[in-house]
Motif scaffolding. Structure first.
Motif, mmCIF file in Angstrom:
data_model
loop_
_atom_site.group_PDB
_atom_site.id
_atom_site.type_symbol
_atom_site.label_atom_id
_atom_site.label_comp_id
_atom_site.label_asym_id
_atom_site.label_seq_id
_atom_site.Cartn_x
_atom_site.Cartn_y
_atom_site.Cartn_z
ATOM 1 N N HIS A 21 0.859 -1.182 0.000
ATOM 2 C CA HIS A 21 0.000 0.000 0.000
ATOM 3 C C HIS A 21 0.896 1.233 0.000
ATOM 4 O O HIS A 21 1.991 1.218 0.573
ATOM 5 N N SER A 46 -2.921 -0.597 -2.969
ATOM 6 C CA SER A 46 -3.732 0.623 -2.984
ATOM 7 C C SER A 46 -2.781 1.805 -3.030
ATOM 8 O O SER A 46 -1.579 1.666 -2.761
ATOM 9 N N CYS A 47 -3.332 2.982 -3.340
ATOM 10 C CA CYS A 47 -2.526 4.201 -3.353
ATOM 11 C C CYS A 47 -3.394 5.384 -2.959
ATOM 12 O O CYS A 47 -4.470 5.590 -3.541
ATOM 13 N N VAL A 48 -2.940 6.142 -1.974
ATOM 14 C CA VAL A 48 -3.627 7.356 -1.539
ATOM 15 C C VAL A 48 -2.684 8.536 -1.745
ATOM 16 O O VAL A 48 -1.534 8.503 -1.300
ATOM 17 N N VAL A 64 -6.257 -0.890 -9.098
ATOM 18 C CA VAL A 64 -5.630 -0.515 -7.826
ATOM 19 C C VAL A 64 -6.502 0.560 -7.189
ATOM 20 O O VAL A 64 -6.697 1.624 -7.777
ATOM 21 N N PRO A 65 -7.064 0.303 -6.013
ATOM 22 C CA PRO A 65 -7.906 1.317 -5.366
ATOM 23 C C PRO A 65 -7.119 2.601 -5.090
ATOM 24 O O PRO A 65 -6.001 2.550 -4.567
ATOM 25 N N LEU A 66 -7.710 3.734 -5.462
ATOM 26 C CA LEU A 66 -7.077 5.041 -5.292
ATOM 27 C C LEU A 66 -7.980 5.957 -4.481
ATOM 28 O O LEU A 66 -9.200 5.880 -4.578
ATOM 29 N N ARG A 67 -7.368 6.842 -3.713
ATOM 30 C CA ARG A 67 -8.100 7.922 -3.048
ATOM 31 C C ARG A 67 -7.213 9.161 -3.049
ATOM 32 O O ARG A 67 -5.990 9.054 -2.928
ATOM 33 N N TYR A 85 -7.919 8.155 5.864
ATOM 34 C CA TYR A 85 -7.095 7.047 5.372
ATOM 35 C C TYR A 85 -7.608 5.717 5.928
ATOM 36 O O TYR A 85 -7.760 4.741 5.178
ATOM 37 N N PHE A 99 -10.740 4.605 4.247
ATOM 38 C CA PHE A 99 -10.401 4.039 2.933
ATOM 39 C C PHE A 99 -9.941 2.593 3.079
ATOM 40 O O PHE A 99 -10.425 1.701 2.363
ATOM 41 N N ARG A 100 -9.042 2.331 4.015
ATOM 42 C CA ARG A 100 -8.513 0.981 4.186
ATOM 43 C C ARG A 100 -9.589 0.018 4.691
ATOM 44 O O ARG A 100 -9.629 -1.148 4.301
ATOM 45 N N LEU A 149 -11.527 -1.199 1.839
ATOM 46 C CA LEU A 149 -10.845 -2.245 1.085
ATOM 47 C C LEU A 149 -11.032 -3.600 1.766
ATOM 48 O O LEU A 149 -11.212 -4.623 1.103
#
Length: 295
Positions: A106, A133-135, A233-236, A285, A288-289, A292
């Protein structure tokens, strides 16, 4: 409840070292050894201490990994080096390899670090790394919406080498005050710490070389935007809306270009949300996690 953070001296004492391309790099780890790896990537012109408010709360849940990138903080700052965002992505991968991390990672990134994260995302799609994932916090995800401050423009100019050497704590304060939210300016102790990280090992002497990341962003724009658009890839984005460099206007562009955009605007916050509003960043954050985990 305010997050206590970590004093710079204590942070420095916790650092470890490894060699990348013959250069000494300082890095930090925390959290359970068997936890999900979370790579934190800092911005320009500061260093990984930027994450100090979030460090302990995140370490309760994840295996944290962060380094001062080449040219920053307590890492080497070679004078004649041709710095690039692609090399900084190489550094992140080298650090993961050094630590034996070979599974999904992540990423939480800010500013300059956003561009490094975009390159890692592109490499994920190329099969060279696995991102879970990427924030992104405030950063120049799109060159067309990036609004550099005057000092950044001057560092890119022929005057850059001279201006870098003349950079001072007073100039740092003036520049940061412009990009922080009006209600959340950096404290004098924060400014002392930021300046100590920049000034370490004569850092101002390489600022005009580091600033060329702006040109890298233009060159890699299509590759990086395409990587964000591919999905998988989940993004925020968690963004301080009042940031004149990459605030609400950047988020508006993100919403135009990215399908089903997941964005959070912090209305009264500027360019450094992780230090201006760490509790809010932590909350968004973790939410968001948690999403997921439920997916």
């Amino acid at each position: 409840m305010a997050l206590p953070g970590i004093a710079l001296a204590d942070w420095r004492a916790q650092g470890q070292g490894f060699s990348f391309g013959g250069h000494a790099i300082r890095y930090w780890t925390a959290g359970p050894a068997d936890g999900e790896p979370l790579l934190l990537i800092h911005g320009f012109p500061t260093a990984s201490w930027d994450w100090h408010y979030l460090w302990q709360p995140l370490a309760e849940r994840y295996r944290l990994i962060a380094c001062d990138m080449l040219g920053f903080g307590y890492s080497a700052k070679p004078r004649a080096h041709l710095y690039s965002l692609l090399e900084q992505a190489d550094l992140q991968q080298a650090l993961l390899a050094h630590l034996g991390v070979d599974g999904p990672v992540h990423v939480l990134a800010h500013d300059y670090g956003d561009s490094v994260a975009q390159e890692l995302l592109a490499r994920h799609h190329d099969g060279h790394i696995q991102l879970a994932s990427c924030v992104f916090l405030n950063g120049g995800l799109f060159p067309e919406t990036h609004r550099p401050v005057l000092m950044q423009k001057l560092l890119l100019s022929p005057l850059g080498p001279l201006l870098g050497r003349l950079f001072s704590r007073a100039k740092l304060k003036a520049n940061l005050t412009k990009v922080f939210g009006p209600q959340t300016p950096p404290s004098e102790s924060e400014l002392d710490a930021f300046w100590a990280l920049i000034a370490h090992n004569d850092g101002p002497a390489v600022m005009h070389r580091l600033i060329r990341y702006i040109l890298d962003r233009r060159e890699q724009r299509e590759r990086w935007v395409t990587a964000m658009q591919k999905g998988g890839v989940p993004l925020r984005v968690i963004d301080g809306a009042l940031d004149p460099i990459s605030g609400a206007h950047m988020v508006a562009r993100y919403r135009e270009l990215i399908a089903n955009p997941d964005t959070v605007l912090l209305e009264d916050i500027g360019h450094y949300p992780q230090t201006e509003a760490p509790q809010a960043v932590l909350q968004h954050y973790l939410t968001f996690r948690q999403g997921l985990d439920r997916a």
